[in-house]
Design a protein around this motif. Structure first.
Motif, PDB file in Angstrom:
ATOM      1  N   CYS A  78      18.199  50.939 -10.562  1.00 33.49           N
ATOM      2  CA  CYS A  78      19.223  51.460  -9.669  1.00 33.49           C
ATOM      3  C   CYS A  78      18.756  51.373  -8.229  1.00 33.49           C
ATOM      4  CB  CYS A  78      19.473  52.934  -9.967  1.00 33.49           C
ATOM      5  SG  CYS A  78      20.266  53.238 -11.523  1.00 33.49           S
ATOM      6  N   PHE A  79      19.725  51.242  -7.375  1.00 32.27           N
ATOM      7  CA  PHE A  79      19.426  51.216  -5.958  1.00 32.27           C
ATOM      8  C   PHE A  79      20.321  52.232  -5.276  1.00 32.27           C
ATOM      9  CE2 PHE A  79      18.264  47.138  -7.680  1.00 32.27           C
ATOM     10  CZ  PHE A  79      16.991  46.959  -7.158  1.00 32.27           C
ATOM     11  N   VAL A  80      19.754  52.900  -4.316  1.00 29.61           N
ATOM     12  CA  VAL A  80      20.491  53.946  -3.615  1.00 29.61           C
ATOM     13  C   VAL A  80      20.531  53.646  -2.133  1.00 29.61           C
ATOM     14  CG1 VAL A  80      20.716  56.450  -3.415  1.00 29.61           C
ATOM     15  CG2 VAL A  80      19.225  55.466  -5.158  1.00 29.61           C
ATOM     16  N   GLU A  81      21.626  54.006  -1.508  1.00 30.58           N
ATOM     17  CA  GLU A  81      21.689  53.863  -0.059  1.00 30.58           C
ATOM     18  C   GLU A  81      22.560  54.956   0.510  1.00 30.58           C
ATOM     19  OE1 GLU A  81      23.624  50.361   1.424  1.00 30.58           O
ATOM     20  OE2 GLU A  81      25.212  50.469  -0.076  1.00 30.58           O
ATOM     21  N   LEU A  82      22.324  55.233   1.758  1.00 26.04           N
ATOM     22  CA  LEU A  82      23.080  56.271   2.448  1.00 26.04           C
ATOM     23  C   LEU A  82      24.456  55.703   2.833  1.00 26.04           C
ATOM     24  CD1 LEU A  82      22.594  59.141   3.484  1.00 26.04           C
ATOM     25  CD2 LEU A  82      21.800  58.141   5.632  1.00 26.04           C
ATOM     26  N   ARG A  83      25.491  56.523   2.655  1.00 23.94           N
ATOM     27  CA  ARG A  83      26.843  56.059   3.015  1.00 23.94           C
ATOM     28  C   ARG A  83      27.113  56.438   4.467  1.00 23.94           C
ATOM     29  NH1 ARG A  83      31.007  58.084  -1.470  1.00 23.94           N
ATOM     30  NH2 ARG A  83      32.408  56.958  -0.072  1.00 23.94           N
ATOM     31  N   ARG A  84      26.321  55.898   5.315  1.00 15.46           N
ATOM     32  CA  ARG A  84      26.361  56.289   6.717  1.00 15.46           C
ATOM     33  C   ARG A  84      27.720  56.116   7.402  1.00 15.46           C
ATOM     34  NH1 ARG A  84      20.944  55.883   9.518  1.00 15.46           N
ATOM     35  NH2 ARG A  84      21.188  57.522  11.038  1.00 15.46           N
ATOM     36  N   GLU A  85      28.319  54.970   7.243  1.00 13.39           N
ATOM     37  CA  GLU A  85      29.604  54.736   7.908  1.00 13.39           C
ATOM     38  C   GLU A  85      30.652  55.714   7.375  1.00 13.39           C
ATOM     39  OE1 GLU A  85      27.864  52.274   6.393  1.00 13.39           O
ATOM     40  OE2 GLU A  85      26.883  51.740   8.290  1.00 13.39           O
ATOM     41  N   ASP A  86      30.667  55.862   6.056  1.00 16.05           N
ATOM     42  CA  ASP A  86      31.647  56.772   5.467  1.00 16.05           C
ATOM     43  C   ASP A  86      31.450  58.193   5.975  1.00 16.05           C
ATOM     44  OD1 ASP A  86      32.773  54.723   4.045  1.00 16.05           O
ATOM     45  OD2 ASP A  86      31.700  55.158   2.188  1.00 16.05           O
ATOM     46  N   LEU A  87      30.192  58.586   6.044  1.00 13.20           N
ATOM     47  CA  LEU A  87      29.908  59.940   6.509  1.00 13.20           C
ATOM     48  C   LEU A  87      30.315  60.115   7.960  1.00 13.20           C
ATOM     49  CD1 LEU A  87      26.488  60.421   4.748  1.00 13.20           C
ATOM     50  CD2 LEU A  87      28.579  61.712   4.319  1.00 13.20           C
ATOM     51  N   ASN A  88      30.047  59.107   8.761  1.00 13.72           N
ATOM     52  CA  ASN A  88      30.412  59.222  10.169  1.00 13.72           C
ATOM     53  C   ASN A  88      31.921  59.248  10.348  1.00 13.72           C
ATOM     54  OD1 ASN A  88      27.839  59.414  11.157  1.00 13.72           O
ATOM     55  ND2 ASN A  88      27.580  57.205  11.361  1.00 13.72           N
ATOM     56  N   ALA A  89      32.601  58.566   9.438  1.00 11.30           N
ATOM     57  CA  ALA A  89      34.059  58.544   9.536  1.00 11.30           C
ATOM     58  C   ALA A  89      34.638  59.890   9.110  1.00 11.30           C
ATOM     59  CB  ALA A  89      34.618  57.429   8.650  1.00 11.30           C
ATOM     60  N   ARG A  90      34.084  60.424   8.056  1.00 13.19           N
ATOM     61  CA  ARG A  90      34.609  61.670   7.501  1.00 13.19           C
ATOM     62  C   ARG A  90      34.104  62.917   8.224  1.00 13.19           C
ATOM     63  NH1 ARG A  90      36.668  65.441   6.016  1.00 13.19           N
ATOM     64  NH2 ARG A  90      37.382  66.136   3.966  1.00 13.19           N
ATOM     65  N   PHE A  91      32.832  62.897   8.580  1.00 14.16           N
ATOM     66  CA  PHE A  91      32.222  64.051   9.242  1.00 14.16           C
ATOM     67  C   PHE A  91      31.525  63.607  10.537  1.00 14.16           C
ATOM     68  CE2 PHE A  91      31.738  64.596   4.556  1.00 14.16           C
ATOM     69  CZ  PHE A  91      32.653  65.628   4.370  1.00 14.16           C
ATOM     70  N   PRO A  92      32.295  63.263  11.537  1.00 16.86           N
ATOM     71  CA  PRO A  92      31.726  62.736  12.790  1.00 16.86           C
ATOM     72  C   PRO A  92      30.625  63.613  13.379  1.00 16.86           C
ATOM     73  CG  PRO A  92      34.110  62.568  12.789  1.00 16.86           C
ATOM     74  CD  PRO A  92      33.746  63.445  11.623  1.00 16.86           C
ATOM     75  N   GLY A  93      29.493  62.989  13.601  1.00 17.42           N
ATOM     76  CA  GLY A  93      28.402  63.703  14.238  1.00 17.42           C
ATOM     77  C   GLY A  93      27.531  64.549  13.340  1.00 17.42           C
ATOM     78  N   LEU A  94      28.040  64.857  12.168  1.00 20.93           N
ATOM     79  CA  LEU A  94      27.293  65.757  11.289  1.00 20.93           C
ATOM     80  C   LEU A  94      25.975  65.169  10.809  1.00 20.93           C
ATOM     81  CD1 LEU A  94      27.159  68.412   9.837  1.00 20.93           C
ATOM     82  CD2 LEU A  94      28.499  67.432   7.978  1.00 20.93           C
ATOM     83  N   LEU A  95      26.036  63.974  10.262  1.00 24.58           N
ATOM     84  CA  LEU A  95      24.817  63.360   9.730  1.00 24.58           C
ATOM     85  C   LEU A  95      23.748  63.183  10.806  1.00 24.58           C
ATOM     86  CD1 LEU A  95      23.345  62.103   7.362  1.00 24.58           C
ATOM     87  CD2 LEU A  95      24.356  59.908   7.980  1.00 24.58           C
ATOM     88  N   GLU A  96      24.160  62.698  11.937  1.00 21.65           N
ATOM     89  CA  GLU A  96      23.177  62.483  13.008  1.00 21.65           C
ATOM     90  C   GLU A  96      22.529  63.795  13.426  1.00 21.65           C
ATOM     91  OE1 GLU A  96      22.428  59.463  13.348  1.00 21.65           O
ATOM     92  OE2 GLU A  96      24.180  58.864  12.168  1.00 21.65           O
ATOM     93  N   ALA A  97      23.353  64.833  13.518  1.00 22.82           N
ATOM     94  CA  ALA A  97      22.812  66.137  13.913  1.00 22.82           C
ATOM     95  C   ALA A  97      21.803  66.633  12.879  1.00 22.82           C
ATOM     96  CB  ALA A  97      23.948  67.142  14.075  1.00 22.82           C
ATOM     97  N   VAL A  98      22.149  66.476  11.626  1.00 22.74           N
ATOM     98  CA  VAL A  98      21.255  66.927  10.560  1.00 22.74           C
ATOM     99  C   VAL A  98      19.958  66.123  10.564  1.00 22.74           C
ATOM    100  CG1 VAL A  98      20.925  67.021   8.068  1.00 22.74           C
ATOM    101  CG2 VAL A  98      23.080  67.795   9.066  1.00 22.74           C
ATOM    102  N   LEU A  99      20.087  64.822  10.691  1.00 20.17           N
ATOM    103  CA  LEU A  99      18.896  63.972  10.688  1.00 20.17           C
ATOM    104  C   LEU A  99      17.983  64.298  11.856  1.00 20.17           C
ATOM    105  CD1 LEU A  99      20.333  60.500   9.651  1.00 20.17           C
ATOM    106  CD2 LEU A  99      18.757  61.959   8.363  1.00 20.17           C
ATOM    107  N   GLU A 100      18.591  64.548  12.982  1.00 14.43           N
ATOM    108  CA  GLU A 100      17.814  64.874  14.173  1.00 14.43           C
ATOM    109  C   GLU A 100      16.953  66.115  13.946  1.00 14.43           C
ATOM    110  OE1 GLU A 100      17.500  63.266  16.879  1.00 14.43           O
ATOM    111  OE2 GLU A 100      16.437  64.761  18.110  1.00 14.43           O
ATOM    112  N   VAL A 101      17.583  67.160  13.414  1.00 12.70           N
ATOM    113  CA  VAL A 101      16.847  68.390  13.148  1.00 12.70           C
ATOM    114  C   VAL A 101      15.822  68.172  12.042  1.00 12.70           C
ATOM    115  CG1 VAL A 101      17.006  70.782  12.394  1.00 12.70           C
ATOM    116  CG2 VAL A 101      18.805  69.806  13.818  1.00 12.70           C
TER     117      VAL A 101
END
Lengths: 120, 120
Positions: A78-101
């Motif tokens: 199995c291979f896993v990847e982050l759904r970055r674009e989808d997350l940014n589309a659905r929850f703008p700014g959330l992923l980046e903020a979380v990753l930053e912290v």
DNA sequence: TACCTTGTTCGATGTTTTACGAACAGCGAA
DNA sequence: TTCGCTGTTCGTAAAACATCGAACAAGGTA
């Protein structure tokens, strides 16, 4: 029979804030997200986490069910990847903020990948 | 005796990403944060949520312990407010991103305040 | 002082989560 | 076909969580 139920991935509309927050309320899962944050797809076996494989499987499922990751099956592995674009589309700014912290606090530090870089 | 243990509020350094995410992984708590998002301090009694008062007390404590809110006691009653500046300092962008999504999805919709606006 | 209001704390309960090892299923290799 | 590898599922156990009603404590009011 239907063991590997071809993992269903929620569509953008199916993702919920509460589920995502819940998924990110565990240090191991935050660690996994951090590992995947470089955008590279990772093999299951590449992932290192201080838990049994069944537990790791569980965490990966929580992430997938919440819509954070996408799992692809190729033959036996199995291979896993982050759904970055989808997350940014659905929850703008959330992923980046979380990753930053998470980066700053080094959350999920014991999660990593084997330096066995045989891919990409 | 020490019933109201003068609620300890975590300092910026004590706040953790995981605790905050956990606190925001419940719709009622997200609803409470939304209610407080206008920056106004609210009296306990103003808050409406579809749970018993002991449960509401519990949720407010989870929020406070995670560092999301500040509780002030004045005589017999309590007032709660969102620690917006602290949150923005500790977790840049996170609160705004969460509020934005919560607003769009109307998360925690059954949480509100009495229109009994006798304050501010 | 006796009461009332307000919110916390105390059990108790049922659900969810995390965790593990063992068993299983799919796929490739010998 | 017979192994071996990989990841999921199962059964189980421990811990955490959400929830409630009842009891309590602190402050105000009568």
């Amino acid at each position: 029979m239907v063991t590997v139920k071809q993992a269903r991935h929620p569509g953008l509309e199916e993702m919920t804030l509460v589920a995502v927050m819940g998924a990110l309320s565990d240090p191991i899962r935050v660690g996994l997200v951090r590992v995947l944050a470089d955008g590279r797809e990772r093999g299951w076996g590449e992932l290192r986490a201080p838990v049994a494989k069944s537990t790791l499987s569980h965490h990966l499922r929580v992430l997938r069910d919440a819509g954070l990751t996408r799992t692809r099956q190729e033959g036996t592995r199995c291979f896993v990847e982050l759904r970055r674009e989808d997350l940014n589309a659905r929850f703008p700014g959330l992923l980046e903020a979380v990753l930053e912290v998470a980066r700053g606090d080094d959350v999920g530090a014991h999660v990593g990948v084997t330096d066995d870089s045989n891919r990409t």
